[in-house]
Design an enzyme around this catalytic site. Structure first.
Site, mmCIF file in Angstrom:
data_model
loop_
_atom_site.group_PDB
_atom_site.id
_atom_site.type_symbol
_atom_site.label_atom_id
_atom_site.label_comp_id
_atom_site.label_asym_id
_atom_site.label_seq_id
_atom_site.Cartn_x
_atom_site.Cartn_y
_atom_site.Cartn_z
ATOM 1 N NE ARG A 1 35.056 43.883 35.944
ATOM 2 C CZ ARG A 1 34.626 42.774 36.515
ATOM 3 N NH1 ARG A 1 34.143 42.830 37.751
ATOM 4 N NH2 ARG A 1 34.667 41.617 35.875
ATOM 5 C CE LYS B 1 41.330 20.570 37.093
ATOM 6 N NZ LYS B 1 40.597 20.315 38.347
ATOM 7 N N GLY C 1 39.427 35.833 32.581
ATOM 8 C CA GLY C 1 40.398 36.393 33.527
ATOM 9 C C GLY C 1 41.846 36.087 33.209
ATOM 10 N N GLY D 1 32.900 35.653 33.773
ATOM 11 C CA GLY D 1 31.836 34.657 33.678
ATOM 12 C C GLY D 1 30.863 34.918 32.557
#
Length: 409
Positions: free
Chosen positions: A37, A199, A356, A379
């Site tokens: 980053r 999931k 991620g 996110g």
């Protein structure tokens, strides 16, 4: 996607530029263990100092709960940031506002760089406090946001500050938004989405939104087990959300309604346990023994996804297709990644990936640099895939329509 200013649209010569970065990087024993980053921020800093700006970098780091905590100080990032911009000196301010910050900023000359202490040492940052934003604004003449990975946070340095100063997107933010716009907002069709992960429940909104945007949707990972179960297939001891079967059937019905073709695993790699070197074999997806677990997609599924990729110019990818952390269950994800890379190199595919685990899987396969764009945003990337408005992007778009403090631009 709403318009926003870029570095080409603002004059920074001799001006103090508050540069919002995301330097929330992994640090162990005071040493940065992954400087990705920081390195991705470097082109924006180089462009700003090349145009004679005084650059003031600001960022959050960890969750210090609104108070100073040496464990979350940005001081250890001074050297990695200096290294990323060719060894140039980086001054450090032991606070992000107040007398100390003003002293360090006042000493800057055009072409010099300073790093402010962790924004989250003040409660006002996460509370999106106007007072905190105004205190930050006194340190700068121009605001540049290069932190797409924090764009989903309605925090003072992201949402409030760009309303107080002339604002623009940095090079990383601009590249990220351009890639996302090309992938889903204004894509070359047909568009394919590749979605994996554990999931269905954690990606319901993502799947619903994507189904309305793409022409093909390939699903892998353990979440595919729930969809197979919903279709009446035996999945044995595989990780499965049996209570999500109705939701899974609704997703498949929505896909049919929207003319979105869904690709589910035709075959699977199964084993009795998830462990390195465990015995495994390949079976059809409707022939999984009750005492076995699906841990990866099989070769027929890989071939089916590869064939589908041959027919699309645009791909969005989020989530690995198997338990990639444990060999040999990384093979399916790696094989698909190689096909994506091959088509991207040939100029046949615009490939945008993020999340991620996706980034980790591509890195493990050595293919991160082979795709058109790989987002490290986490996110923010997921919320964009879910169709949500990102406060940081909305603030830049709003700033492009109005000048500082709401004055016409």
């Amino acid at each position: 996607m709403a318009g926003f200013r870029t570095l080409d649209d603002i004059d920074v010569r001799g001006k103090r530029v508050l540069l919002r970065a995301d330097l929330n990087v992994p640090v162990r024993d005071g040493v940065v263990t992954d400087a990705t980053r920081i390195e991705r921020l470097a082109p924006t800093i180089e462009a700003l100092i090349g145009n004679g700006a005084k650059v003031i970098v600001m960022s959050h780091f960890g969750r210090p709960d609104g108070r100073p905590d040496p464990a979350y100080s940005l001081r250890p990032l001074v050297k990695p940031l200096s290294d990323a911009i060719g060894g140039r000196a980086v001054a450090f301010a032991a606070d992000s506002i107040g007398a100390e910050a003003k002293r360090v900023v006042a000493a800057l000359r055009p072409g010099q760089v300073a790093l402010l202490e962790n924004l989250r040492f003040h409660k006002g940052e996460e509370e999106n406090s106007q007072d905190f934003a105004r205190a930050l604004a006194t340190l700068g003449d121009v605001y540049v946001d290069d932190a797409f990975s924090a764009a989903h946070r309605a925090h003072a340095s992201i949402a409030a500050l760009p309303q107080l100063l002339p604002a623009a997107a940095g090079k990383l933010m601009e590249a990220e938004l351009a890639a996302l716009n090309a992938a889903l907002e204004n894509p070359a069709r047909p568009v394919m989405a590749l979605v994996g992960g554990a999931k269905v429940s954690t990606k319901l909104e993502l799947l619903r939104f994507v189904i309305g945007k793409v022409d093909l949707l390939a699903i892998g990972g353990a979440m595919a087990n729930t969809l197979l179960f919903a279709e009446g297939k035996e999945v044995g001891r595989s990780l499965t959300e049996r209570d999500m079967a109705d939701n899974a059937r609704q997703l498949l019905a929505l896909a049919r309604q929207r003319n979105c073709r869904v690709i589910l695993p035709e075959d699977a790699v199964i084993a009795a346990e998830l462990a390195p070197g465990t015995a495994s074999r390949i079976v059809a997806s409707d022939a999984v023994p009750q005492d076995m677990m699906i841990l990866d997609i099989g070769p027929k599924t890989v071939a089916g996804i590869a064939a589908a990729l041959e027919g699309v110019p645009t791909l969005v990818w989020n989530g690995p297709l198997g338990a990639f952390e444990t060999a040999p269950f990384d093979r399916g994800t790696t094989a698909v990644a190689r096909k994506v890379a091959e088509l991207t190199r040939a100029g046949k595919l615009l490939s945008v990936a993020g999340g991620g685990d996706t980034v980790a899987a591509l890195a493990a396969a050595g293919l991160t640099d082979e795709l058109s764009y790989v987002s490290t945003a986490g996110g923010a990337f997921l919320e964009w895939l879910e169709g949500r408005e990102l406060p940081g992007v909305a603030a830049l778009a709003g700033a492009a329509r109005t000048g500082p403090a709401g004055d016409p631009a």
